[in-house]
Design a protein around this motif. Sequence first.
Motif, PDB file in Angstrom:
ATOM      1  N   ASP A 228       0.834  -1.205   0.000  1.00 28.63           N
ATOM      2  CA  ASP A 228       0.000   0.000   0.000  1.00 28.63           C
ATOM      3  C   ASP A 228       0.870   1.258   0.000  1.00 28.63           C
ATOM      4  O   ASP A 228       0.573   2.242  -0.687  1.00 28.63           O
ATOM      5  CB  ASP A 228      -0.917   0.009   1.222  1.00 28.63           C
ATOM      6  N   TYR A 229       1.940   1.211   0.772  1.00 27.08           N
ATOM      7  CA  TYR A 229       2.813   2.383   0.921  1.00 27.08           C
ATOM      8  C   TYR A 229       3.474   2.786  -0.399  1.00 27.08           C
ATOM      9  O   TYR A 229       3.531   3.975  -0.731  1.00 27.08           O
ATOM     10  CB  TYR A 229       3.880   2.095   1.977  1.00 27.08           C
TER      11      TYR A 229
ATOM     12  N   GLY B 122      12.050   4.755   2.136  1.00 26.22           N
ATOM     13  CA  GLY B 122      11.463   4.657   3.473  1.00 26.22           C
ATOM     14  C   GLY B 122      11.230   5.988   4.164  1.00 26.22           C
ATOM     15  O   GLY B 122      10.815   6.021   5.329  1.00 26.22           O
ATOM     16  N   HIS B 123      11.460   7.083   3.452  1.00 20.51           N
ATOM     17  CA  HIS B 123      11.417   8.414   4.064  1.00 20.51           C
ATOM     18  C   HIS B 123      10.088   8.716   4.760  1.00 20.51           C
ATOM     19  O   HIS B 123      10.057   9.334   5.825  1.00 20.51           O
ATOM     20  CB  HIS B 123      11.704   9.475   3.000  1.00 20.51           C
ATOM     21  N   GLN B 124       8.977   8.278   4.170  1.00 24.03           N
ATOM     22  CA  GLN B 124       7.652   8.588   4.709  1.00 24.03           C
ATOM     23  C   GLN B 124       6.976   7.377   5.357  1.00 24.03           C
ATOM     24  O   GLN B 124       5.797   7.429   5.683  1.00 24.03           O
ATOM     25  CB  GLN B 124       6.754   9.126   3.584  1.00 24.03           C
ATOM     26  N   PHE B 125       7.725   6.306   5.545  1.00 24.53           N
ATOM     27  CA  PHE B 125       7.105   5.060   5.987  1.00 24.53           C
ATOM     28  C   PHE B 125       6.525   5.162   7.395  1.00 24.53           C
ATOM     29  O   PHE B 125       5.413   4.685   7.654  1.00 24.53           O
ATOM     30  CB  PHE B 125       8.115   3.919   5.908  1.00 24.53           C
ATOM     31  N   ALA B 126       7.255   5.785   8.312  1.00 24.90           N
ATOM     32  CA  ALA B 126       6.748   5.908   9.687  1.00 24.90           C
ATOM     33  C   ALA B 126       5.468   6.743   9.725  1.00 24.90           C
ATOM     34  O   ALA B 126       4.509   6.402  10.438  1.00 24.90           O
ATOM     35  CB  ALA B 126       7.810   6.515  10.590  1.00 24.90           C
ATOM     36  N   GLN B 127       5.442   7.841   8.946  1.00 23.99           N
ATOM     37  CA  GLN B 127       4.226   8.659   8.882  1.00 23.99           C
ATOM     38  C   GLN B 127       3.064   7.877   8.294  1.00 23.99           C
ATOM     39  O   GLN B 127       1.906   8.010   8.738  1.00 23.99           O
ATOM     40  CB  GLN B 127       4.472   9.922   8.032  1.00 23.99           C
ATOM     41  N   PHE B 128       3.374   7.058   7.291  1.00 21.93           N
ATOM     42  CA  PHE B 128       2.335   6.223   6.681  1.00 21.93           C
ATOM     43  C   PHE B 128       1.782   5.233   7.702  1.00 21.93           C
ATOM     44  O   PHE B 128       0.565   5.035   7.796  1.00 21.93           O
ATOM     45  CB  PHE B 128       2.915   5.475   5.480  1.00 21.93           C
ATOM     46  N   LEU B 129       2.656   4.613   8.482  1.00 16.62           N
ATOM     47  CA  LEU B 129       2.199   3.668   9.505  1.00 16.62           C
ATOM     48  C   LEU B 129       1.318   4.364  10.537  1.00 16.62           C
ATOM     49  O   LEU B 129       0.345   3.790  11.023  1.00 16.62           O
ATOM     50  CB  LEU B 129       3.395   3.018  10.187  1.00 16.62           C
ATOM     51  N   ALA B 130       1.665   5.612  10.868  1.00 16.38           N
ATOM     52  CA  ALA B 130       0.853   6.373  11.825  1.00 16.38           C
ATOM     53  C   ALA B 130      -0.564   6.566  11.304  1.00 16.38           C
ATOM     54  O   ALA B 130      -1.533   6.540  12.073  1.00 16.38           O
ATOM     55  CB  ALA B 130       1.510   7.717  12.110  1.00 16.38           C
ATOM     56  N   SER B 131      -0.703   6.741   9.993  1.00 17.88           N
ATOM     57  CA  SER B 131      -2.035   6.917   9.400  1.00 17.88           C
ATOM     58  C   SER B 131      -2.836   5.621   9.411  1.00 17.88           C
ATOM     59  O   SER B 131      -4.049   5.639   9.211  1.00 17.88           O
ATOM     60  CB  SER B 131      -1.908   7.432   7.961  1.00 17.88           C
TER      61      SER B 131
ATOM     62  N   VAL C  63       5.610   0.697  17.919  1.00 16.13           N
ATOM     63  CA  VAL C  63       6.059   0.232  16.608  1.00 16.13           C
ATOM     64  C   VAL C  63       6.439   1.425  15.732  1.00 16.13           C
ATOM     65  O   VAL C  63       7.406   1.364  14.963  1.00 16.13           O
ATOM     66  CB  VAL C  63       4.976  -0.630  15.925  1.00 16.13           C
ATOM     67  N   LEU C  64       5.710   2.528  15.868  1.00 13.96           N
ATOM     68  CA  LEU C  64       6.060   3.753  15.136  1.00 13.96           C
ATOM     69  C   LEU C  64       7.441   4.238  15.561  1.00 13.96           C
ATOM     70  O   LEU C  64       8.248   4.660  14.720  1.00 13.96           O
ATOM     71  CB  LEU C  64       5.016   4.845  15.383  1.00 13.96           C
ATOM     72  N   ASP C  65       7.726   4.199  16.855  1.00 16.08           N
ATOM     73  CA  ASP C  65       9.050   4.579  17.348  1.00 16.08           C
ATOM     74  C   ASP C  65      10.129   3.678  16.747  1.00 16.08           C
ATOM     75  O   ASP C  65      11.216   4.134  16.401  1.00 16.08           O
ATOM     76  CB  ASP C  65       9.104   4.483  18.875  1.00 16.08           C
ATOM     77  N   LEU C  66       9.804   2.404  16.607  1.00 15.14           N
ATOM     78  CA  LEU C  66      10.753   1.447  16.035  1.00 15.14           C
ATOM     79  C   LEU C  66      11.045   1.798  14.576  1.00 15.14           C
ATOM     80  O   LEU C  66      12.208   1.794  14.140  1.00 15.14           O
ATOM     81  CB  LEU C  66      10.171   0.037  16.141  1.00 15.14           C
ATOM     82  N   ALA C  67      10.001   2.120  13.824  1.00 18.07           N
ATOM     83  CA  ALA C  67      10.181   2.503  12.420  1.00 18.07           C
ATOM     84  C   ALA C  67      10.952   3.820  12.307  1.00 18.07           C
ATOM     85  O   ALA C  67      11.834   3.955  11.444  1.00 18.07           O
ATOM     86  CB  ALA C  67       8.821   2.625  11.730  1.00 18.07           C
ATOM     87  N   ARG C  68      10.639   4.770  13.181  1.00 20.54           N
ATOM     88  CA  ARG C  68      11.372   6.044  13.157  1.00 20.54           C
ATOM     89  C   ARG C  68      12.847   5.812  13.466  1.00 20.54           C
ATOM     90  O   ARG C  68      13.734   6.408  12.835  1.00 20.54           O
ATOM     91  CB  ARG C  68      10.760   7.026  14.166  1.00 20.54           C
TER      92      ARG C  68
END
Length: 247
Positions: A75-76, A91-100, A107-112
């Motif tokens: 999806d990303y 992967g630049h926007q991946f953490a923001q995408f996961l937040a959405s 897990v967001l902290d882990l991705a960041r």
Amino acid sequence: MLSLEQMQASMMEVLDHGPAYLQPDMFEGPRAIWLRGLKVHANTISHARLVALEETFPKTRECLGHAVFNELSRDYVEHPGVPGLSLDQIGHQFAQFLASRDIEKQVLDLARFEWEWLESYHAAEAAVLNLSDLAGLSDAKVLALPIALHPSVRTVRFETSPHEILAAEIPGLADAAGLLIVRPFEQVLLSSLNSAQLKAISHAGGPITIGNLLTKVGEQHDDTELLPTFISLVEAGALTRVSGDLA
């Protein structure tokens, strides 16, 4: 006949938005053959993007599980703004995408963390500030010395407690306010941060004298914390000299 630059731009537009954007004079031969070739090429690029995400976020993938991570990744890579990213920036926007997608904060902290680690690893080189650089200087010269953060410094602040995967690998992280990521030499180094250290880092992004940095930290922290905070950042390789002349 399209120029090389025009052809490259058209190819990217087709890959990003679909065959409707295909220029009629771009290739020779039947259109069906063009589309078949482009589909193979698009699938190859899509696979490379998915592999790049797996390699960039191995801990996040481990935490979410392969099936969930793969579904989110697919999806990303179709998300607006992502198809145009190069593989090293995918992967630049991946953490923001996961937040959405309402992924839990740990897990967001882990991705960041994993993205910041990669950015730190690829950051520019710079000479670190060492305590030996300050030896022999008067107190006044030490306080007047301009410094800045090393280009590789990245931090992660935790919205809740850090993920257990990180806490198990980094001493003292379970009760820390944040995480320091820095590559002063060959390896990326990780260490826990308290609130005073985070405050110091937030003010050292641009050139600042050591004296002004201590003053800024002292606005919210006890004076007894100032020197240990500064020394800890120096020892971590997080600071660099702005001026090469220390005499």
